[in-house]
Design a protein around this motif. Structure first.
Motif, short mmCIF file in Angstrom:
data_model
loop_
_atom_site.label_atom_id
_atom_site.label_comp_id
_atom_site.label_asym_id
_atom_site.label_seq_id
_atom_site.Cartn_x
_atom_site.Cartn_y
_atom_site.Cartn_z
N HIS A 26 106.10 -53.82 40.85
CA HIS A 26 105.46 -55.22 41.46
C HIS A 26 103.75 -55.13 40.86
O HIS A 26 103.32 -54.47 40.90
CB HIS A 26 105.56 -55.36 42.97
N GLN A 27 103.69 -56.11 40.23
CA GLN A 27 101.90 -56.80 40.37
C GLN A 27 101.70 -57.79 40.28
O GLN A 27 101.17 -58.79 39.55
CB GLN A 27 102.27 -56.07 39.02
N PRO A 28 101.37 -57.68 41.84
CA PRO A 28 101.65 -59.00 42.45
C PRO A 28 99.96 -59.97 42.23
O PRO A 28 100.01 -61.14 42.02
CB PRO A 28 100.68 -58.96 44.21
N GLU A 29 99.47 -58.93 41.28
CA GLU A 29 97.69 -59.89 41.30
C GLU A 29 98.14 -60.48 39.59
O GLU A 29 97.02 -61.47 39.24
CB GLU A 29 96.58 -58.68 41.37
N GLN A 30 99.27 -59.98 39.00
CA GLN A 30 98.92 -60.49 37.74
C GLN A 30 100.57 -61.22 37.75
O GLN A 30 101.16 -62.49 36.77
CB GLN A 30 99.76 -59.70 36.87
N GLN A 31 101.60 -61.75 38.81
CA GLN A 31 102.62 -61.81 39.20
C GLN A 31 103.65 -62.36 38.09
O GLN A 31 104.06 -62.98 38.09
CB GLN A 31 102.22 -64.16 39.68
N GLU A 58 108.56 -62.54 35.33
CA GLU A 58 107.07 -63.63 35.62
C GLU A 58 107.73 -64.41 36.64
O GLU A 58 108.64 -64.97 36.64
CB GLU A 58 106.04 -63.99 34.44
#
Length: 77
Positions: A4-9, A23
């Motif tokens: 999970h890459q929350p900063e890139q949603q 995304e």
């Protein structure tokens, strides 16, 4: 393994040097799953489904109201 890459949603699954993605956009208490992408060479292996299930489980944990502008994710809602 799904990352999970929350900063890139987005949620990402790397396999065989290719990147599969789910995304999303968060607005307040709503989450909209906007796009899934699996490279052609990896299609038909259930990778998009894995990403969607991980994303929906996370959204449930966060108590977001889920929606999907992505046709593929809509099948799971």
């Amino acid at each position: 393994m799904i990352e999970h890459q929350p900063e890139q949603q987005r949620f990402v699954l790397n396999k065989d040097g290719h990147e599969c993605v789910l995304e999303y956009v968060v607005t307040g208490s709503d989450i909209d799953f906007t796009r899934t992408y699996v490279p052609f060479a990896l299609r038909g292996q259930g990778l998009a489904e894995e990403l969607v299930k991980a994303g929906l489980a996370w959204a449930d944990q966060q108590q977001y109201h889920k929606q999907a502008s992505c046709w593929y994710v809509q099948k799971f809602l």
